[in-house]
Design an enzyme around this catalytic site. Structure first.
Site, PDB file in Angstrom:
ATOM      1  N   ARG A 124      39.176  35.420  36.550  1.00  7.68           N
ATOM      2  CA  ARG A 124      39.698  34.051  36.522  1.00  7.68           C
ATOM      3  C   ARG A 124      39.992  33.502  37.908  1.00  7.68           C
ATOM      4  O   ARG A 124      40.514  32.390  38.031  1.00  7.68           O
ATOM      5  CB  ARG A 124      40.985  34.018  35.671  1.00  7.68           C
ATOM      6  CG  ARG A 124      40.777  34.522  34.243  1.00  7.68           C
ATOM      7  CD  ARG A 124      42.103  34.891  33.607  1.00  7.68           C
ATOM      8  NE  ARG A 124      42.733  36.038  34.264  1.00  7.68           N
ATOM      9  CZ  ARG A 124      43.921  36.549  33.924  1.00  7.68           C
ATOM     10  NH1 ARG A 124      44.598  36.010  32.927  1.00  7.68           N
ATOM     11  NH2 ARG A 124      44.416  37.592  34.573  1.00  7.68           N
ATOM     12  N   CYS A 150      41.207  39.203  44.486  1.00  9.50           N
ATOM     13  CA  CYS A 150      41.223  40.136  43.355  1.00  9.50           C
ATOM     14  C   CYS A 150      39.929  39.971  42.550  1.00  9.50           C
ATOM     15  O   CYS A 150      39.360  38.887  42.476  1.00  9.50           O
ATOM     16  CB  CYS A 150      42.432  39.862  42.462  1.00  9.50           C
ATOM     17  SG  CYS A 150      42.588  41.041  41.085  1.00  9.50           S
TER      18      CYS A 150
HETATM   19 ZN    ZN Z   1      44.421  40.572  39.942  1.00 10.70          ZN
END
Ligand code: ZN
Length: 281
Positions: A132, A128
């Site tokens: 983070r 993704c």
């Molecule tokens: Zn994500």
């Protein structure tokens, strides 16, 4: 004579369109700004706009002349001031690079010089875009070890030229031995599956993940408590990883490589709250 017949009605129509530009509720301004990649402003100029009643997205657009002009190449004679550049963040990045070169890069200079001539990563990482979930950081991988592609929701669309190219290149030329699909906790893309969004692209992109939500919601009773909701969202994130592994196998080059034992696929899940990366089975 013929020209007058064309010019005058056109001018009248154009003036009419311009003068009513702000009154025509044909679009979401933020959406139009996003589409054009322009800086958002809250108000349109009092005068002067191009109205495009329909677009490829089926929505109308209102584009102020000022925005159109600023998007045009410099004509050489324009004395307008350049827009103020917010360079603070770029400056921080450049200073960070200096720190990187002085420390990490130079401390393994031989390896970095070797990598400057070619790469041989063993792993293709599909993750993704979330800021983070940086793959190198959460796996302590060194430079040249991961071939990475990231998108919103770590999605493997069934028909996507960009991803298909990444797959072909990594399988046929880099000879990666492992393909990772990594999801993570608190994923905004998975949360968006529960929202009725009207952005031009996001809902379309998420279509290739909706099945994950459908599967989970048909498997478990509707969550009521905060803990149950949290767990249900985690299950959607995990199921999305499984779903994207399935999508990956629809690509002929991957299916062949897996069946021939040249490549192995593994789903992983990163928990932001604990820093733990675990297998998704
Ligand atoms: Zn994500």
């Amino acid at each position: 004579m013929h020209l007058k017949k064309i010019i005058w009605p056109t001018l009248v129509l154009l003036i009419g369109v311009i003068s009513t530009a702000q009154a025509v509720p044909v679009f979401s301004w933020d959406g139009a700004v996003d589409l054009l990649g322009m800086k958002a402003t809250n108000t349109l100029p009092a005068m002067g706009a191009i109205v495009v009643p329909t677009s490829m997205y089926g929505q109308g657009l209102v584009i102020p002349f000022s925005q159109v002009q600023s998007a045009l190449p410099d004509n050489g004679g324009d004395q307008r001031e350049e827009p103020a550049q917010n360079s603070t963040l770029v400056e921080e990045l450049l200073q960070g690079n200096q720190k990187f070169r002085d420390g990490v890069y130079n401390s393994s200079i031989e390896r970095n010089l070797e990598l400057s001539a070619g790469q041989d990563p063993g792993v293709l990482w599909i993750g993704c875009s979330d800021s983070r979930s940086d793959p190198e950081r959460i796996t302590s991988a060194g430079p040249g070890e991961l071939f990475v592609t990231r998108n919103v929701g770590n999605i493997v669309p069934n028909h996507d030229w960009s991803l298909a190219t990444v797959l072909e290149y990594s399988i046929n030329y880099l000879n990666v031995r492992e393909i990772i699909i990594c999801g993570h906790s608190d994923c905004g893309a998975m949360k968006a599956l529960d929202k009725d969004l009207h952005d031009p692209y996001i809902p379309l992109w998420l279509n290739d993940a909706r099945e994950a939500k459908t599967r989970v919601d048909s498997r478990y009773p509707r969550p009521k408590t905060l803990e149950e909701i949290k767990e249900r969202n985690r299950q959607v994130e995990l199921e999305n990883v499984r779903l994207q592994v399935e999508h990956l196998m629809t690509y002929p080059s991957i299916k062949t490589a897996v069946n021939e034992g040249r490549v192995h696929i593994q789903g992983l899940y990163y928990d932001l709250a604990t820093g733990t990366l675990s297998r998704v089975t």
